[in-house]
Write a protein that holds these residues in place. Sequence first.
Motif, mmCIF file in Angstrom:
data_model
loop_
_atom_site.group_PDB
_atom_site.id
_atom_site.type_symbol
_atom_site.label_atom_id
_atom_site.label_comp_id
_atom_site.label_asym_id
_atom_site.label_seq_id
_atom_site.Cartn_x
_atom_site.Cartn_y
_atom_site.Cartn_z
ATOM 1 N N ALA A 1 -14.496 -4.816 -12.272
ATOM 2 C CA ALA A 1 -15.929 -4.884 -12.553
ATOM 3 C C ALA A 1 -16.463 -3.524 -12.962
ATOM 4 C CB ALA A 1 -16.665 -5.389 -11.315
ATOM 5 N N ASP A 2 -17.544 -3.527 -13.738
ATOM 6 C CA ASP A 2 -18.299 -2.327 -14.074
ATOM 7 C C ASP A 2 -19.545 -2.277 -13.198
ATOM 8 O OD1 ASP A 2 -16.782 -1.057 -15.988
ATOM 9 O OD2 ASP A 2 -17.662 -2.179 -17.655
ATOM 10 N N TYR A 3 -19.739 -1.177 -12.490
ATOM 11 C CA TYR A 3 -20.927 -0.975 -11.684
ATOM 12 C C TYR A 3 -21.622 0.308 -12.113
ATOM 13 C CZ TYR A 3 -18.829 -4.454 -8.560
ATOM 14 O OH TYR A 3 -18.273 -5.590 -8.037
ATOM 15 N N PHE A 4 -22.925 0.400 -11.783
ATOM 16 C CA PHE A 4 -23.716 1.547 -12.199
ATOM 17 C C PHE A 4 -24.567 2.050 -11.044
ATOM 18 C CE2 PHE A 4 -22.640 -0.786 -15.959
ATOM 19 C CZ PHE A 4 -22.388 0.183 -16.925
ATOM 20 N N LEU A 5 -24.766 3.379 -11.031
ATOM 21 C CA LEU A 5 -25.672 4.035 -10.095
ATOM 22 C C LEU A 5 -26.711 4.799 -10.883
ATOM 23 C CD1 LEU A 5 -23.359 3.543 -7.970
ATOM 24 C CD2 LEU A 5 -24.019 5.739 -6.972
ATOM 25 N N ALA A 6 -27.914 4.883 -10.321
ATOM 26 C CA ALA A 6 -28.966 5.703 -10.914
ATOM 27 C C ALA A 6 -29.889 6.185 -9.796
ATOM 28 C CB ALA A 6 -29.764 4.912 -11.944
ATOM 29 N N THR B 1 -32.870 6.106 -9.663
ATOM 30 C CA THR B 1 -34.004 5.174 -9.536
ATOM 31 C C THR B 1 -33.570 3.775 -9.117
ATOM 32 O OG1 THR B 1 -33.806 4.668 -11.891
ATOM 33 C CG2 THR B 1 -35.347 6.419 -11.268
ATOM 34 N N GLY B 2 -32.293 3.614 -8.787
ATOM 35 C CA GLY B 2 -31.767 2.299 -8.456
ATOM 36 C C GLY B 2 -32.063 1.892 -7.014
ATOM 37 N N ALA B 3 -31.448 0.793 -6.590
ATOM 38 C CA ALA B 3 -31.593 0.280 -5.222
ATOM 39 C C ALA B 3 -30.296 -0.423 -4.855
ATOM 40 C CB ALA B 3 -32.758 -0.682 -5.118
ATOM 41 N N ASP B 4 -29.843 -0.205 -3.630
ATOM 42 C CA ASP B 4 -28.573 -0.799 -3.216
ATOM 43 C C ASP B 4 -28.631 -2.318 -3.121
ATOM 44 O OD1 ASP B 4 -27.448 1.678 -3.180
ATOM 45 O OD2 ASP B 4 -27.412 1.898 -0.990
ATOM 46 N N ALA B 5 -29.829 -2.870 -3.082
ATOM 47 C CA ALA B 5 -29.966 -4.329 -3.078
ATOM 48 C C ALA B 5 -29.766 -4.928 -4.465
ATOM 49 C CB ALA B 5 -31.339 -4.714 -2.540
ATOM 50 N N ASN B 6 -29.755 -4.079 -5.492
ATOM 51 C CA ASN B 6 -29.538 -4.546 -6.859
ATOM 52 C C ASN B 6 -28.095 -5.013 -7.048
ATOM 53 O OD1 ASN B 6 -32.152 -3.952 -7.598
ATOM 54 N ND2 ASN B 6 -31.667 -1.948 -8.479
ATOM 55 N N PRO B 7 -27.810 -5.699 -8.138
ATOM 56 C CA PRO B 7 -26.433 -6.161 -8.401
ATOM 57 C C PRO B 7 -25.516 -5.049 -8.904
ATOM 58 C CG PRO B 7 -27.901 -6.906 -10.132
ATOM 59 C CD PRO B 7 -28.786 -6.313 -9.068
ATOM 60 N N GLY B 8 -26.058 -3.858 -9.207
ATOM 61 C CA GLY B 8 -25.219 -2.766 -9.668
ATOM 62 C C GLY B 8 -24.888 -2.815 -11.143
ATOM 63 N N THR B 9 -25.704 -3.515 -11.925
ATOM 64 C CA THR B 9 -25.525 -3.543 -13.372
ATOM 65 C C THR B 9 -26.246 -2.354 -13.991
ATOM 66 O OG1 THR B 9 -27.510 -4.867 -13.691
ATOM 67 C CG2 THR B 9 -25.432 -6.056 -13.328
ATOM 68 N N ARG B 10 -26.036 -2.160 -15.284
ATOM 69 C CA ARG B 10 -26.731 -1.062 -15.962
ATOM 70 C C ARG B 10 -28.238 -1.269 -15.910
ATOM 71 N NH1 ARG B 10 -25.391 2.863 -19.800
ATOM 72 N NH2 ARG B 10 -23.255 2.037 -20.012
ATOM 73 N N ALA B 11 -28.678 -2.511 -16.053
ATOM 74 C CA ALA B 11 -30.108 -2.800 -16.022
ATOM 75 C C ALA B 11 -30.691 -2.730 -14.615
ATOM 76 C CB ALA B 11 -30.375 -4.186 -16.626
ATOM 77 N N ALA B 12 -29.863 -3.018 -13.607
ATOM 78 C CA ALA B 12 -30.328 -2.993 -12.213
ATOM 79 C C ALA B 12 -29.283 -2.260 -11.364
ATOM 80 C CB ALA B 12 -30.554 -4.411 -11.699
ATOM 81 N N TRP C 1 -27.297 0.427 -8.638
ATOM 82 C CA TRP C 1 -27.392 0.819 -7.246
ATOM 83 C C TRP C 1 -28.000 2.219 -7.144
ATOM 84 C CZ3 TRP C 1 -21.548 -0.498 -6.680
ATOM 85 C CH2 TRP C 1 -21.393 -1.882 -6.508
ATOM 86 N N LEU C 2 -28.234 2.619 -5.901
ATOM 87 C CA LEU C 2 -28.841 3.929 -5.649
ATOM 88 C C LEU C 2 -27.868 4.942 -5.057
ATOM 89 C CD1 LEU C 2 -31.315 5.828 -5.409
ATOM 90 C CD2 LEU C 2 -31.744 4.769 -3.156
ATOM 91 N N THR C 3 -27.040 4.533 -4.096
ATOM 92 C CA THR C 3 -26.338 5.525 -3.275
ATOM 93 C C THR C 3 -24.837 5.579 -3.533
ATOM 94 O OG1 THR C 3 -25.874 4.041 -1.418
ATOM 95 C CG2 THR C 3 -28.025 5.137 -1.449
ATOM 96 N N LEU C 4 -24.281 6.749 -3.250
ATOM 97 C CA LEU C 4 -22.845 6.927 -3.297
ATOM 98 C C LEU C 4 -22.163 6.072 -2.232
ATOM 99 C CD1 LEU C 4 -22.719 10.835 -3.670
ATOM 100 C CD2 LEU C 4 -22.408 9.128 -5.484
ATOM 101 N N GLY D 1 -19.014 3.665 -2.939
ATOM 102 C CA GLY D 1 -17.740 3.871 -2.274
ATOM 103 C C GLY D 1 -17.290 2.668 -1.470
ATOM 104 N N ALA D 2 -18.216 2.021 -0.814
ATOM 105 C CA ALA D 2 -17.868 0.888 0.027
ATOM 106 C C ALA D 2 -17.498 -0.345 -0.786
ATOM 107 C CB ALA D 2 -19.027 0.561 0.962
ATOM 108 N N THR D 3 -18.043 -0.471 -1.997
ATOM 109 C CA THR D 3 -17.885 -1.701 -2.774
ATOM 110 C C THR D 3 -16.711 -1.665 -3.735
ATOM 111 O OG1 THR D 3 -20.286 -1.991 -2.657
ATOM 112 C CG2 THR D 3 -19.088 -3.317 -4.281
ATOM 113 N N ALA D 4 -16.463 -0.545 -4.362
ATOM 114 C CA ALA D 4 -15.480 -0.472 -5.447
ATOM 115 C C ALA D 4 -14.089 -0.858 -4.968
ATOM 116 C CB ALA D 4 -15.466 0.941 -6.027
ATOM 117 N N GLN D 5 -13.440 -1.730 -5.752
ATOM 118 C CA GLN D 5 -12.096 -2.195 -5.468
ATOM 119 C C GLN D 5 -11.192 -1.900 -6.659
ATOM 120 O OE1 GLN D 5 -11.865 -6.202 -3.864
ATOM 121 N NE2 GLN D 5 -14.052 -6.147 -3.321
ATOM 122 N N ALA D 6 -9.914 -2.204 -6.502
ATOM 123 C CA ALA D 6 -8.940 -1.908 -7.554
ATOM 124 C C ALA D 6 -9.400 -2.461 -8.897
ATOM 125 C CB ALA D 6 -7.584 -2.502 -7.174
ATOM 126 N N GLY D 7 -9.367 -1.620 -9.912
ATOM 127 C CA GLY D 7 -9.747 -2.007 -11.260
ATOM 128 C C GLY D 7 -11.200 -1.775 -11.603
#
Length: 773
Positions: A26-31, A33-44, A46-49, A53-59
């Motif tokens: 999967a592709d995830y994004f942080l900004a 201005t983001g929020a960890d409740a978001n789905p982590g897309t470019r448009a929405a 996440w906020l925090t490292l 770190g907790a979510t990212a898996q192999a690939g």
Amino acid sequence: MRCAKMTVVASVTAMMVLACGAAWGADYFLAPTGADANPGTRAAPWLTLAKAGATAQAGDTVTLLAGEYPGTLVPANSGTVEQPIVFRAEPRRSARLIGNGDISYSILLHNLSHIRIEGLYIGPQPKQGRWAQLLNCSHVIIDDCRMEGSQGWREPISFSHSTDIQMRNCLMHRHVGINMLQIGHCTRVLIEGNAISRVGHSPVYLSPRGSNRNIVMRGNVFHAAWGRNFEHFGTQETLFEHNIITHAFNSGRSGSANAKFATTRGIFRFNRVFRNPHGAIHLYPSTNMELDTIRLYNNVFDDNGHYGIAVSPTADQTRDLIFANNIFSRNDPHGTHRQIRLGGGTAELVRLMNNVLTATTPGLPIVVDHGGSHTVTDVQAEPFLAAHGPRYVGNVDVDPGYTNPTIYDHSLRADSPLRDAGMFLTRTVGAGQGTLLAVEDAAPFYDGYGIQGERGDLIAVGTADRRARVVKVDHQANTLLLDRDLNWQTGDAVSLPWSGEAPDIGVYEHGTAGRAAVQVSVEPFAVRPGQEVTLRAVVHGDAQPREVRWWLGDGNVATGARITHRYAEAYDYAVRVLVIDAAGQAHRAAGYVWVAEPVDRSKPLVHSTWNADDQDAWWLWKSYRPMPATFRDIVDSETGHGYRHVVAAEDNARLPAQIHPVGWDIDVYPRVFIRYRVSQGTPIVLVLRTFSEKRAVVAASATAEVEEGRRIADFVLHDDGEWQELEFDARMIRKIEPELQVLEGLHIIDWPQSAVKKDHSFDLDEVIIGPQQ
């Protein structure tokens, strides 16, 4: 099932879905201005490292968009060979990890594998924070990151108990502390294409002694500025090639300016060691450390303030060091023109073969060995050979014929006497055919160490066009396993590919048939801010460039074989280039650009106050050596006023305060002013140190007995416990050295040590070395 990088429709079979999962994540994004409740897309995003770190898996790939990120990146999962986890910035170096506001790390990788960190800017706020720690990791790549601005006694970046680690194309500098990158208990580590500078002691520190193995350092620029450049302590199987080693400084936190290369089965080749104002490299064994089977060949040691290199061998810890096809030139210009210094021993310990050793004038005594200074002719004459064996063979004292020595272009002119003048690295033992080649000496050759993406040396056997690649080096049997069948006769030459009758001496091989190497041409070498610099990637040998990428040292990148660039700020910039040839092979090289305003000679060369706004005294002044010594800088929190306090914690302690300013021309900067305080009975002297071997003269003293031959003036350092001032003209040293132009340093030191008693002390409030008022 996560497959965000491609569209999966309902009619796709289960097998295809599984195949997608094996190839993509999967592709995830942080900004910011983001929020960890978001789905982590470019448009929405996440906020925090922590969330990433907790979510990212192999690939998975996590992209940090521009801005600042507090906290620590702590991945919870490992990737795989096919599916690494990637944390990257977009645009490159625009996402800044600022830490937790304490001494913790911005990145923690513990017990992980197959992680990639790309293009991040790691700059803690406040600067007590550290950059990254790798512990019990494997297959980690840190690429194109900028790491700067830390302080404290602990290393800001650490690799420990890890294997298959790569750091490349990174900038690491400005650690107000002791060591910067520490590597310990690691195997198969590749450090290439980095710019590494500005730390109080050692930018790259391989320790504990003997704990590291299979280390490659290639295409880096080590330009320490605040201390020495690196320390290898007992590393086993080390390849150190195509690096620049420059701008080392005999600083306040280093015992000397000398880098250390104490290794077992080490290869040091194709490096340029130049423009180090003090020492550059010193090879010596110490506790739990040996110099064993080291090959130093085809390097350039040019225009360093002391000798090009020093070796201090001991019979029980030194074996089999060979210098071949190197150039030692223009070193020690303000001293006695020493090109190399050896501490005795026999040919079984250290040998020099087919090197160029030359100063500004041929025929000078430029080799320091067995307690004396010798000409190149002398050390190869019968009396020296009879006493010490064939320690020196085939060395010459000639002008190298550099293309342009004023800009440190160390390639050879067409009329250089060093073309076809080198020795072959070894010869075959017996005639044969096949892939197992027996040689007299296997130590000069590299087999890749099992590092992912690395290949062994391409060599030529017998003739320049009979070539094969080294797959495995057996040091015990002195054999090379090759990747193809060859045939050979007894005594055939074995070397890296050459052009002409024999290899060249120096870093580059002329001709299209020779070994491939890239040279960074910089013109002009020294410029003002905003002035245009032309950079060219010059390919030597049989490589045809397909792609050329530059890292320019100021955060900019560029492409193309020839580029122009303007540096906005004064600094010394590390330029690195990567050339991909038509066969897809990578070649790295390094360059160096000095950007500075014209020197204002009306201002002091040195002005140390130890006040709160004095940012330089901590690395300029050495008070921790000779040891044992005790010192501290005392700064008033209300006024900002400070001074250095040097005190004896016990009888017979040392009382040092030393400085080694670069470019101390005594006609330009004759004035020495010191505001000091000495406790009663403290035996100290003020010494002016020259570049001549162990030459120091006393200008002032307090209660110290100084023999007449060591004194050039009768100035008194008053030991009444009150603040005093002393001012004198440094040109008085010409009473004993009429031709002296440049001084190495100013030392305040106990005299003698045996007279020092507990609580003896002195303080320095202000020191000026500057023009005459």
